[in-house]
Design an enzyme around this catalytic site. Structure first.
Site, PDB file in Angstrom:
ATOM      1  N   PHE A  23     -36.765 -10.564 -21.978  1.00  0.00           N
ATOM      2  CA  PHE A  23     -37.070 -10.785 -23.395  1.00  0.00           C
ATOM      3  C   PHE A  23     -36.317  -9.725 -24.212  1.00  0.00           C
ATOM      4  CE2 PHE A  23     -39.398 -11.376 -27.242  1.00  0.00           C
ATOM      5  CZ  PHE A  23     -40.067 -12.584 -27.152  1.00  0.00           C
ATOM      6  N   THR A  57     -41.780  -7.882 -21.225  1.00  0.00           N
ATOM      7  CA  THR A  57     -42.289  -6.533 -20.989  1.00  0.00           C
ATOM      8  C   THR A  57     -43.723  -6.566 -20.473  1.00  0.00           C
ATOM      9  OG1 THR A  57     -40.774  -5.706 -22.658  1.00  0.00           O
ATOM     10  CG2 THR A  57     -42.644  -4.321 -22.157  1.00  0.00           C
ATOM     11  N   GLU A  59     -44.845  -8.346 -18.205  1.00  0.00           N
ATOM     12  CA  GLU A  59     -44.807  -8.502 -16.747  1.00  0.00           C
ATOM     13  C   GLU A  59     -44.306  -7.237 -16.027  1.00  0.00           C
ATOM     14  OE1 GLU A  59     -43.692 -11.096 -18.807  1.00  0.00           O
ATOM     15  OE2 GLU A  59     -45.504 -12.251 -18.389  1.00  0.00           O
ATOM     16  N   VAL A  82     -39.977  -4.080 -26.933  1.00  0.00           N
ATOM     17  CA  VAL A  82     -40.952  -4.813 -27.729  1.00  0.00           C
ATOM     18  C   VAL A  82     -40.674  -4.491 -29.198  1.00  0.00           C
ATOM     19  CG1 VAL A  82     -43.367  -5.480 -27.890  1.00  0.00           C
ATOM     20  CG2 VAL A  82     -42.575  -4.245 -25.874  1.00  0.00           C
ATOM     21  N   ILE A  83     -40.428  -5.547 -29.976  1.00  0.00           N
ATOM     22  CA  ILE A  83     -40.102  -5.358 -31.399  1.00  0.00           C
ATOM     23  C   ILE A  83     -41.219  -5.969 -32.232  1.00  0.00           C
ATOM     24  CG2 ILE A  83     -38.422  -5.820 -33.233  1.00  0.00           C
ATOM     25  CD1 ILE A  83     -36.281  -6.079 -31.013  1.00  0.00           C
ATOM     26  N   HIS A  89     -49.296  -9.541 -31.624  1.00  0.00           N
ATOM     27  CA  HIS A  89     -48.735  -9.629 -30.276  1.00  0.00           C
ATOM     28  C   HIS A  89     -48.075  -8.307 -29.857  1.00  0.00           C
ATOM     29  CE1 HIS A  89     -47.609 -12.288 -26.975  1.00  0.00           C
ATOM     30  NE2 HIS A  89     -46.431 -11.690 -26.944  1.00  0.00           N
TER      31      HIS A  89
HETATM   32  N1  INI Z   1     -41.881  -9.541 -24.589  1.00  0.00           N
HETATM   33  C1  INI Z   1     -41.054  -8.497 -24.773  1.00  0.00           C
HETATM   34  O1  INI Z   1     -40.535  -7.940 -23.797  1.00  0.00           O
HETATM   35  N2  INI Z   1     -40.789  -8.046 -26.029  1.00  0.00           N
HETATM   36  C2  INI Z   1     -41.335  -8.620 -27.133  1.00  0.00           C
HETATM   37  O2  INI Z   1     -41.039  -8.170 -28.267  1.00  0.00           O
HETATM   38  C3  INI Z   1     -42.200  -9.719 -26.957  1.00  0.00           C
HETATM   39  N3  INI Z   1     -42.801 -10.375 -28.101  1.00  0.00           N
HETATM   40  O3  INI Z   1     -42.704  -9.822 -29.201  1.00  0.00           O
HETATM   41  O4  INI Z   1     -43.347 -11.425 -27.984  1.00  0.00           O
HETATM   42  C4  INI Z   1     -42.476 -10.172 -25.635  1.00  0.00           C
HETATM   43  N4  INI Z   1     -43.300 -11.209 -25.409  1.00  0.00           N
HETATM   44  C5  INI Z   1     -43.367 -11.865 -24.132  1.00  0.00           C
HETATM   45  C6  INI Z   1     -44.314 -11.173 -23.152  1.00  0.00           C
HETATM   46  O5  INI Z   1     -43.770  -9.951 -22.673  1.00  0.00           O
HETATM   47  C7  INI Z   1     -44.618 -12.064 -21.932  1.00  0.00           C
HETATM   48  O6  INI Z   1     -43.430 -12.312 -21.229  1.00  0.00           O
HETATM   49  C8  INI Z   1     -45.280 -13.379 -22.307  1.00  0.00           C
HETATM   50  O7  INI Z   1     -46.436 -13.154 -23.089  1.00  0.00           O
HETATM   51  C9  INI Z   1     -45.700 -14.155 -21.017  1.00  0.00           C
HETATM   52  O8  INI Z   1     -46.666 -13.418 -20.260  1.00  0.00           O
END
Ligand code: INI
Length: 158
Positions: A23, A57, A59, A82-83, A89
């Site tokens: 991500f 992130t 996971e 993570v932004i 969220h």
């Molecule tokens: N995952 C990230 O690594 N960075 C983010 O900014 C982010 N946002 O903002 O949604 C994000 N979401 C996905 C999350 O990490 C999981 O992969 C998802 O919820 C499935 O479990």
């Protein structure tokens, strides 16, 4: 004279893992490149580095924990980004990854370092992925080397 223990940054022994989330890959790929470059330039052989990719992130702690428990690695570098968006969220993901990787760095039998960006803006993330504010992936890799070399000196280390 007291004895001081401090890890150096030279030729760490053992294997390294890098865990990295896909991500925001436009940020996490430069973090990964920075971490790989730092490990190799401090004497870690290519063949002693394994890279594991996960969806986001969120996971990262689960993946990193399994690798720590495998006992195969002297050090693990966790990378993610993570932004902040318009919903809560960001808080959930950033709190869990900080807590999860933090607990691992206490409980794992190896060095675990934190190269996860948690930023308010895309620009702040770009700056920390090799633009104006260094590369946090490289910094986490260098910290991991130092901790591996420090742990190797501690009483009872094998
Ligand atoms: N995952 C990230 O690594 N960075 C983010 O900014 C982010 N946002 O903002 O949604 C994000 N979401 C996905 C999350 O990490 C999981 O992969 C998802 O919820 C499935 O479990």
């Amino acid at each position: 004279m007291p004895r001081t223990f401090e890890g150096n940054l030279v030729n760490p022994r053992g294997r390294f893992a890098i865990t990295v989330s896909r991500f925001n890959s436009f940020i996490t790929e430069p973090l990964l490149a920075g971490a790989l470059d730092a490990l190799v330039r401090h004497g870690v052989a290519d063949g002693d580095i394994d890279v594991f990719k996960c969806p986001g992130t969120w996971e990262l702690p689960g993946l990193t924990r399994r690798l720590a428990e495998s006992g195969k690695y002297a050090g693990i570098v966790a990378l993610g980004c993570v932004i902040r968006g318009g919903t809560p969220h960001f808080e959930h993901v950033s709190a869990e990854v900080s807590k999860g990787i933090g607990q691992l760095s206490l409980n794992a039998g190896c060095a675990v370092t934190f190269g996860v960006l948690t930023t308010d803006t895309v620009e702040q993330a770009v700056d920390r992925a090799g633009v104006k504010a260094g590369n946090k992936g490289a910094e986490a890799a260098v910290a991991c080397i130092e901790m591996v070399n420090l742990y190797a000196q501690l009483p009872g280390a094998k």
